[in-house]
Design a protein around this motif. Structure first.
Motif, mmCIF file in Angstrom:
data_model
loop_
_atom_site.group_PDB
_atom_site.id
_atom_site.type_symbol
_atom_site.label_atom_id
_atom_site.label_comp_id
_atom_site.label_asym_id
_atom_site.label_seq_id
_atom_site.Cartn_x
_atom_site.Cartn_y
_atom_site.Cartn_z
ATOM 1 N N LEU A 176 0.841 -1.201 0.000
ATOM 2 C CA LEU A 176 0.000 0.000 0.000
ATOM 3 C C LEU A 176 0.878 1.252 0.000
ATOM 4 C CD1 LEU A 176 -2.819 -0.962 2.561
ATOM 5 C CD2 LEU A 176 -2.821 -1.219 0.080
ATOM 6 N N ASP A 235 4.810 10.260 -8.397
ATOM 7 C CA ASP A 235 5.722 11.169 -9.105
ATOM 8 C C ASP A 235 6.511 10.460 -10.200
ATOM 9 O OD1 ASP A 235 5.771 13.952 -7.750
ATOM 10 O OD2 ASP A 235 5.644 12.520 -6.098
ATOM 11 N N ARG A 274 -2.476 10.663 -6.428
ATOM 12 C CA ARG A 274 -2.308 10.066 -5.099
ATOM 13 C C ARG A 274 -3.652 9.998 -4.359
ATOM 14 N NH1 ARG A 274 2.948 12.391 -5.091
ATOM 15 N NH2 ARG A 274 2.176 14.460 -4.549
ATOM 16 N N ASN A 275 -4.432 11.073 -4.480
ATOM 17 C CA ASN A 275 -5.726 11.080 -3.800
ATOM 18 C C ASN A 275 -6.662 10.023 -4.391
ATOM 19 O OD1 ASN A 275 -4.766 13.139 -2.218
ATOM 20 N ND2 ASN A 275 -5.658 14.759 -3.494
ATOM 21 N N MET A 286 1.013 4.097 -2.948
ATOM 22 C CA MET A 286 0.680 5.473 -2.618
ATOM 23 C C MET A 286 1.850 6.401 -2.953
ATOM 24 S SD MET A 286 -2.361 5.855 -1.606
ATOM 25 C CE MET A 286 -2.109 7.582 -1.154
ATOM 26 N N GLY A 287 3.052 5.852 -2.903
ATOM 27 C CA GLY A 287 4.225 6.717 -3.028
ATOM 28 C C GLY A 287 4.812 6.863 -4.415
ATOM 29 N N MET A 288 4.325 6.061 -5.379
ATOM 30 C CA MET A 288 5.012 6.015 -6.677
ATOM 31 C C MET A 288 4.532 7.061 -7.693
ATOM 32 S SD MET A 288 3.246 2.710 -8.552
ATOM 33 C CE MET A 288 4.434 1.579 -7.937
ATOM 34 N N ARG A 346 -5.539 6.626 -3.224
ATOM 35 C CA ARG A 346 -5.923 6.401 -1.837
ATOM 36 C C ARG A 346 -7.361 5.871 -1.752
ATOM 37 N NH1 ARG A 346 -7.615 5.126 2.034
ATOM 38 N NH2 ARG A 346 -7.180 5.649 4.216
ATOM 39 N N GLU A 389 -0.354 14.790 -7.555
ATOM 40 C CA GLU A 389 -1.168 15.071 -6.375
ATOM 41 C C GLU A 389 -2.588 14.505 -6.510
ATOM 42 O OE1 GLU A 389 -0.579 19.099 -5.051
ATOM 43 O OE2 GLU A 389 -2.539 19.113 -4.077
#
Lengths: 239, 239
Positions: B109, B117, B221-222, B113-115, B225, B218
């Motif tokens: 997870l 960019d 990512r939302n 969520m972090g990839m 999520r 941005e």
């Protein structure tokens, strides 16, 4: 004309490879749990029909990987391998190539961008106080806020990993530290530890902490992205 | 009275441990590069003053970790260990404990969520077309959008990992797949593959793809999520 069967590929696994795979299969079939005993080398050698030297080598590999432990007076037992331990033994920055190092550094950025939900879910009053202390010490000792300090970076970010409560993540961070220290000693960071941040929008540790106190995972991720901006810049510009 | 020196702890490392460490140190001191030859077992045994059996066992460990390779007619050579390979050999879900599995699932997870960019930096027209095909196939074959399909999940998310261009990440994902398959077979997922999503705000693969086409890291990512909401719910509610 006689129809010929296609000639298949030769099995290139060594005998030790085969015994290693066969032993793993045997552990699974028998649903071994940590602490369960494993047959003696001589018995395995007889059951498998291979020499003791071959069995010994296969067992040694499984021991190196962490599946087997030898106990005094009890012989060998099965154990759950520690998934980070092997990683740890090979993650020596001076022995890794440039591509691997870059890939690990990127991974760190991904992890820090992705951990926000866990931070907000698990943060405690004590965690926030500890971060407050880290940030205050940093503010008191930093005259020039744009100078990069590895120690302070590690104190703050290390605490974040800890708050995530994910032990794999924490240990991964611990063992990546030498990699980062090594990278920070290279090129851009060599210039007396100074790193010119790319824009005025830079987010400090103080701002990240305030965000963690009163923000949401969403606002925190955006703040973290700005905080990591110099690193993203460096990676995306060095393509 | 004679002042006594404190009694220090006994060195509990085995002889093989010591030889393993000594060899690693020796590789570093000599700045070995992949392909460089390594002295023969018999020569190492003489230099180190230990038996060939001990040297052989230490060398076997280093071979298992991937630092050494034996070449026919050329003896042993040094190589850069493959940092994922060892991981791969131990990541068998049926042999890992519940805590380790949970920790790996959380890690997935965090990575997804972090990839963002990296996806926006490296995505190409071809990548987006491939994702378009994956999503279209999924839409054509899914009658009930709330039914969870592991195959489709893997096709879509696997492609995202690939776009990230980070090979460590991609290979990590590859080897985590059996872990996820295993987890999805448990409890909540057992109910005929159906998973009741927790809210109407659920974001589909189609919506993620649209976001990747026209959004920003941005907004992506939302969206991600929300897409992962059922998994976050499950983890945070099972505390």
């Amino acid at each position: 004309m006689k129809k010929m069967k296609k000639i298949g590929p030769v099995d290139t696994l060594s005998l030790v490879d085969k015994v290693e795979l066969r032993l793993m299969q045997y552990f699974k079939e028998n649903n071994l749990k940590p602490g369960d005993p494993i047959s003696r080398e001589i018995d395995l050698s007889e059951s498998l029909g291979v020499s003791r030297t071959v069995v010994r080598e296969a067992l040694l590999r499984l021991r190196t990987l962490g599946f087997i432990e030898s106990k005094k007076h009890r012989g060998m037992i099965f154990k759950e391998p520690d998934i980070i331990n092997n990683f740890e033994r090979i993650l020596d920055p001076t022995l890794l190539g440039a591509n691997t190092l870059k890939s690990l550094f990127e991974l760190r950025l991904i992890l820090e961008m992705g951990m926000a939900d866990f931070l907000f879910e698990y943060k405690t009053k004590e965690d926030l106080e500890e971060l407050e202390n880290i940030v205050r010490t940093e503010e008191e000792t930093s005259y020039d806020k744009t100078v990069f300090s590895l120690d302070k970076e590690i104190a703050f970010h290390g605490k974040l990993y800890q708050i995530s409560k994910n032990t794999t993540l924490q240990r991964f961070q611990d063992l990546l530290l030498p990699v980062f220290e090594y990278l920070y000693q290279q090129e851009e960071f060599k210039n007396n530890g100074t790193y010119a941040y790319s824009s005025g929008k830079f987010v400090t540790h103080r701002m990240l902490l305030d965000n963690l106190k009163v923000g949401t995972p969403e606002t925190f991720r955006n703040a973290m992205r700005r905080h990591l901006e110099p690193h993203f810049d460096r990676i995306f510009n060095s393509k």
